[in-house]
Design a protein around this motif. Structure first.
Motif, PDB file in Angstrom:
ATOM      1  N   ILE A 174     -17.614 -79.090  66.245  1.00 25.16           N
ATOM      2  CA  ILE A 174     -17.114 -78.691  64.929  1.00 25.16           C
ATOM      3  C   ILE A 174     -17.319 -79.887  64.007  1.00 25.16           C
ATOM      4  O   ILE A 174     -16.880 -80.998  64.338  1.00 25.16           O
ATOM      5  CB  ILE A 174     -15.622 -78.297  64.974  1.00 25.16           C
ATOM      6  CG1 ILE A 174     -15.405 -77.095  65.892  1.00 25.16           C
ATOM      7  CG2 ILE A 174     -15.095 -77.998  63.579  1.00 25.16           C
ATOM      8  CD1 ILE A 174     -13.963 -76.721  66.097  1.00 25.16           C
ATOM      9  N   GLU A 175     -17.982 -79.669  62.885  1.00 26.32           N
ATOM     10  CA  GLU A 175     -18.287 -80.777  61.957  1.00 26.32           C
ATOM     11  C   GLU A 175     -18.986 -81.924  62.692  1.00 26.32           C
ATOM     12  O   GLU A 175     -18.666 -83.098  62.523  1.00 26.32           O
ATOM     13  CB  GLU A 175     -17.010 -81.299  61.292  1.00 26.32           C
ATOM     14  CG  GLU A 175     -16.341 -80.300  60.351  1.00 26.32           C
ATOM     15  CD  GLU A 175     -17.089 -80.150  59.048  1.00 26.32           C
ATOM     16  OE1 GLU A 175     -17.682 -81.129  58.590  1.00 26.32           O
ATOM     17  OE2 GLU A 175     -17.084 -79.026  58.491  1.00 26.32           O
ATOM     18  N   LEU A 181     -11.033 -80.687  57.197  1.00 24.22           N
ATOM     19  CA  LEU A 181     -11.896 -79.697  57.842  1.00 24.22           C
ATOM     20  C   LEU A 181     -12.146 -78.509  56.921  1.00 24.22           C
ATOM     21  O   LEU A 181     -11.202 -77.903  56.408  1.00 24.22           O
ATOM     22  CB  LEU A 181     -11.234 -79.229  59.139  1.00 24.22           C
ATOM     23  CG  LEU A 181     -12.126 -78.664  60.248  1.00 24.22           C
ATOM     24  CD1 LEU A 181     -13.192 -79.653  60.662  1.00 24.22           C
ATOM     25  CD2 LEU A 181     -11.271 -78.277  61.452  1.00 24.22           C
ATOM     26  N   GLU A 182     -13.401 -78.176  56.696  1.00 23.36           N
ATOM     27  CA  GLU A 182     -13.764 -77.050  55.829  1.00 23.36           C
ATOM     28  C   GLU A 182     -14.353 -75.931  56.680  1.00 23.36           C
ATOM     29  O   GLU A 182     -15.373 -76.107  57.329  1.00 23.36           O
ATOM     30  CB  GLU A 182     -14.769 -77.495  54.766  1.00 23.36           C
ATOM     31  CG  GLU A 182     -14.189 -78.494  53.766  1.00 23.36           C
ATOM     32  CD  GLU A 182     -15.195 -78.875  52.684  1.00 23.36           C
ATOM     33  OE1 GLU A 182     -16.305 -78.304  52.690  1.00 23.36           O
ATOM     34  OE2 GLU A 182     -14.860 -79.738  51.852  1.00 23.36           O
ATOM     35  N   LEU A 183     -13.685 -74.777  56.665  1.00 28.51           N
ATOM     36  CA  LEU A 183     -14.111 -73.625  57.453  1.00 28.51           C
ATOM     37  C   LEU A 183     -14.382 -72.442  56.536  1.00 28.51           C
ATOM     38  O   LEU A 183     -13.910 -72.400  55.395  1.00 28.51           O
ATOM     39  CB  LEU A 183     -13.036 -73.251  58.477  1.00 28.51           C
ATOM     40  CG  LEU A 183     -12.611 -74.347  59.476  1.00 28.51           C
ATOM     41  CD1 LEU A 183     -11.439 -73.858  60.314  1.00 28.51           C
ATOM     42  CD2 LEU A 183     -13.771 -74.736  60.385  1.00 28.51           C
ATOM     43  N   SER A 184     -15.141 -71.484  57.043  1.00 29.09           N
ATOM     44  CA  SER A 184     -15.368 -70.255  56.272  1.00 29.09           C
ATOM     45  C   SER A 184     -14.071 -69.471  56.184  1.00 29.09           C
ATOM     46  O   SER A 184     -13.112 -69.739  56.917  1.00 29.09           O
ATOM     47  CB  SER A 184     -16.446 -69.410  56.964  1.00 29.09           C
ATOM     48  OG  SER A 184     -15.959 -68.960  58.225  1.00 29.09           O
ATOM     49  N   HIS A 186     -13.146 -67.906  59.540  1.00 27.41           N
ATOM     50  CA  HIS A 186     -12.713 -68.902  60.520  1.00 27.41           C
ATOM     51  C   HIS A 186     -11.354 -69.496  60.152  1.00 27.41           C
ATOM     52  O   HIS A 186     -10.555 -69.833  61.031  1.00 27.41           O
ATOM     53  CB  HIS A 186     -13.751 -70.019  60.637  1.00 27.41           C
ATOM     54  CG  HIS A 186     -15.016 -69.586  61.327  1.00 27.41           C
ATOM     55  ND1 HIS A 186     -16.201 -70.275  61.215  1.00 27.41           N
ATOM     56  CD2 HIS A 186     -15.276 -68.519  62.125  1.00 27.41           C
ATOM     57  CE1 HIS A 186     -17.125 -69.666  61.929  1.00 27.41           C
ATOM     58  NE2 HIS A 186     -16.590 -68.592  62.489  1.00 27.41           N
ATOM     59  N   THR A 187     -11.087 -69.609  58.863  1.00 30.61           N
ATOM     60  CA  THR A 187      -9.803 -70.152  58.408  1.00 30.61           C
ATOM     61  C   THR A 187      -8.655 -69.258  58.841  1.00 30.61           C
ATOM     62  O   THR A 187      -7.596 -69.739  59.275  1.00 30.61           O
ATOM     63  CB  THR A 187      -9.798 -70.314  56.870  1.00 30.61           C
ATOM     64  OG1 THR A 187     -10.838 -71.224  56.512  1.00 30.61           O
ATOM     65  CG2 THR A 187      -8.468 -70.854  56.386  1.00 30.61           C
TER      66      THR A 187
END
Length: 555
Positions: A301-302, A324-327, A330-331
Motif C-alpha cells: 500500500i503506497e 494515506l489516500e484511498l479511493s 477503499h475508504t
C-alpha cells in the motif's frame, strides 16, 4: 496447460481442486457435496483415498481437503498443428490435450479459481490460481487472508526461518578466525581440530587449489574472494582426482556445506555443540529479517509492504496512516480499521515512545518502555474506576518527554481512575495530587512513613529528605574537579546502525562517562548494539553480531 504439457514425459500427476485449507472441523457437508458432484477420490491431509473410505475427522484438529479431479501421465500434451502449403498452421485434434483442458477447467471451477498439481511419485505439489498469479515469473498464491500477514502462522511465515527473521548459520569468520595462517597450516579451524580426517581434507584442498589456480601455502588473507568462496562453499558437481592409499575421484563439498550437513544429520549432542562453535545468529537470507514469505511482502500500500510499515517509528507510522489516500470505495472499507490504528498510535505517541519502531522485539524494551506501552493500551480502553499501579515508568525516558507521560497519566485520573506510581522523578512527584514518603533509610533503616500529603506539604516537612530535594533545600552538588583520563581512548569509528549517522566518538578510559540524548536518539544502539557486542566477541568469544560500524579501536 502449457506448464503441465512441458513437464517431463512419463511423469504421473494428479490434478486436485482444493476445498478446505487448514480448518478445524469434521467437514461432513463438504464430503457429501463431493459425492453429489460425482467425484470418487479425495486427498485428505496429504493422503489420497476413496470418498467411500474417508475416516471420521477429529473436530478440533486442522484439516486440508482436495478433490482428485484427474490422474494423468504426461504424454502428447503439447498442441499439434498441420502446416498448409500456404504456410498457415491449423490446430489438429489432440484427445490427450482436450482431456487435460477439461480437467483443468473442472479443477478451477470446483476449487473456485485454485488448482493443485501433485507429482504422484514424489508427492510435491504446485499451486495455481486464476486470481493471484504472475505469468512472467510463475508465482502463484492462494487467496489473501489476514493469517497470510502473520509470521506466527505457517501461511505467512518465511519458509526458511519459520518466521523468526534469523537463522543459526555457519559463519565464515568463525571457520577461519586467523587469516594470517595458510590452508596447509590449519587455517580452517573445524578441520584442523579433526585429526582423523585432516590428511584427507588437505589432499582434497590441494586438488581443488591446483584446479582453481590458488595456493594452499599462501596466507588466507592473500587469497582472492573467488578462491575463498570455493574453499568455503564448494564447487558443486565438479570432480577431482585425489591420491591417498589409492586414486579416488570425488566432489568437493565445501567447508560450510559440510558442517551444515553434519549438523543436520548427526544425533550426537557433542558433535552439534562442536559445530555450534562456528555458528552465529544471522539475518535470514531469504526474507532479510522481515519474517514473512516473499509473496506477502509483495503486497503493498503506497509502495510499502507490511514489513516496511512496521519498521517505521511510531511517530512516522502515524504520519503514514494519517496521510494515506484511498479511493472512495477503499475508504469505506478501510475507515474503521484506519481510525483504530490512528487512535492506538496516538496513545503510544502520547506516552513518550514515538521513537520506538513497531517491529521492536518485546525483550529489547526497557521496563519503563514496556510499562508505557501497557499504559497506552489502558488509555485506549477507556475503563473507569480502575486502580493502576506503575513502577518507575520514567525509566529510560528523557526529561524532554516527561510531560507527555504525565499528561497521559493525568488523563487516566481525570476519567475516574486511581493511579499509584512508585517513582523518584521530580516532575512526576510535583504533578501528583498526593505523596507518601517512606524512609528514612534503606533496608532495616526503612519501613516508616516519614511524610504524606500534597507536594507542597511534603516540601515543608523537615523530616522528609524527599521534600528537601523537591524544595531545593538539598541538591546534588556538581563536582568542582573532574577525574582526568589516563590518556587512552576507546574509539568507535563510523557507526551507522539504525539511525546513527556515520558517527565517530572517543571514550576516555578510567573515567565516569555519561552518554545521553533524547529518547530514541541512538544511545542504546551505540553502546549495547555495537560497543558491548564487539567487546563481548573479542574478549569472551560471544557470537552476537554487532551493529553496523567501520571499526573499534583501543580494546
Amino acid at each position: 496447460m502449457d506448464h503441465i504439457a512441458g513437464m517431463t514425459e512419463g511423469k504421473k500427476i494428479i490434478l486436485l481442486a482444493p476445498l478446505i485449507k487448514d480448518r478445524k472441523g469434521q467437514h461432513q457437508k463438504t464430503f457429501e457435496k463431493i459425492k453429489k458432484e460425482g467425484f470418487v477420490r479425495v486427498r485428505v491431509d496429504g493422503e489420497v483415498m476413496s470418498i467411500l473410505e474417508v475416516p471420521e475427522l477429529e473436530e478440533n484438529k486442522k484439516h486440508s481437503i482436495e478433490v482428485v479431479v484427474d490422474r494423468l501421465v504426461v504424454k502428447d500434451l503439447e498442441p499439434q498443428f498441420q502446416e498448409l502449403k500456404s504456410g498457415e498452421k491449423i490446430p489438429l485434434s489432440n484427445p490427450s490435450r482436450s482431456r487435460l483442458a477439461d480437467s483443468v477447467e473442472t479443477c478451477l471451477k470446483t476449487g473456485e479459481g485454485l488448482m493443485m498439481v501433485m507429482d504422484h511419485e514424489l508427492g510435491e505439489v504446485e499451486l495455481f490460481s486464476e486470481n493471484f498469479a504472475c505469468e512472467a515469473c510463475g508465482v502463484n498464491m492462494s487467496e489473501i487472508e489476514p493469517r497470510n500477514f502473520s509470521f506466527n502462522s505457517p501461511h505467512g511465515a518465511c519458509e526458511q526461518c519459520h518466521g523468526l527473521g534469523t537463522k543459526l548459520e555457519i559463519d565464515g569468520d568463525l571457520v577461519i578466525p586467523n587469516k594470517n595462517l595458510s590452508l596447509s597450516e590449519g587455517a580452517i579451524m573445524p578441520w584442523a581440530s579433526t585429526t582423523s580426517h585432516l590428511d584427507w581434507y588437505n589432499r582434497i584442498l590441494k586438488a581443488v587449489a591446483k584446479k582453481h589456480h590458488f595456493s594452499v601455502e599462501a596466507p588466507v588473507k592473500e587469497l582472492s574472494e573467488e578462491a575463498l568462496n570455493v574453499v568455503l562453499y564448494g564447487t558443486g558437481e565438479e570432480m577431482y582426482n585425489v591420491s591417498w592409499d589409492k586414486a579416488y575421484t570425488t566432489k568437493y563439498e565445501g567447508v560450510i556445506p559440510n558442517l551444515e550437513r553434519r549438523y543436520l544429520e548427526t544425533d550426537s549432542e557433542y558433535l552439534r555443540g562442536k559445530i555450534e562453535q562456528f555458528m552465529r545468529i544471522l539475518q535470514c537470507p531469504q526474507c532479510k529479517g522481515k519474517r514473512l514469505k516473499q509473496e506477502m511482502l509483495a503486497v503493498k500500500i503506497e509502495k510499502k509492504s507490511i514489513a516496511d510499515v512496521t519498521a517505521l517509528s511510531i511517530g512516522k507510522a502515524f504520519g503514514f496512516f494519517q496521510g494515506l489516500e484511498l479511493s472512495d470505495a477503499h475508504t469505506v472499507i478501510a475507515e474503521p480499521i484506519l481510525r483504530e490504528v490512528r487512535h492506538r498510535l496516538t496513545f503510544l505517541n502520547n506516552v513518550g515512545i514515538s521513537y520506538l519502531t513497531l517491529d521492536r522485539a518485546a525483550n529489547t524494551l526497557s521496563g519503563g518502555e514496556a510499562q508505557r506501552i501497557r499504559l497506552a493500551t489502558q488509555i485506549g480502553s477507556h475503563l473507569l474506576g480502575v486502580l493502576y499501579v506503575l513502577d518507575e515508568p520514567t525509566i529510560g525516558l528523557h526529561q524532554n518527554d516527561n510531560e507527555k507521560l504525565i499528561q497521559a497519566i493525568l488523563a487516566l485520573r481525570d476519567i475516574g481512575n486511581t493511579v499509584i506510581i512508585v517513582e523518584h522523578d521530580i516532575d512526576v512527584m510535583l504533578a501528583s495530587d498526593y505523596i507518601i514518603d517512606i524512609g528514612p533509610g534503606a533496608g532495616k533503616y526503612g519501613g516508616t512513613v516519614i511524610a504524606e500529603g500534597t507536594p507542597e506539604e511534603i516540601m515543608k516537612d523537615p523530616n522528609s529528605i524527599t521534600g528537601q530535594y523537591l524544595s531545593g533545600a538539598k541538591k546534588v552538588e556538581i563536582p568542582k574537579k573532574r577525574r582526568k583520563s589516563n590518556g587512552r581512548f576507546l574509539k568507535i569509528i563510523e557507526a551507522t546502525e539504525h539511525n546513527l549517522k556515520k558517527i565517530s566518538i572517543q571514550i576516555p578510559l578510567e573515567t565516569f562517562v555519561g552518554i545521553t540524548g533524547v529518547s530514541g536518539s541512538g544511545k542504546s544502539t551505540l553502546v549495547n548494539d555495537i560497543l558491548v557486542k564487539v567487546v563481548s566477541a573479542k574478549l569472551n568469544r560471544a557470537k552476537a553480531v554487532a551493529g553496523a560500524h567501520k571499526a573499534i579501536e583501543g580494546i
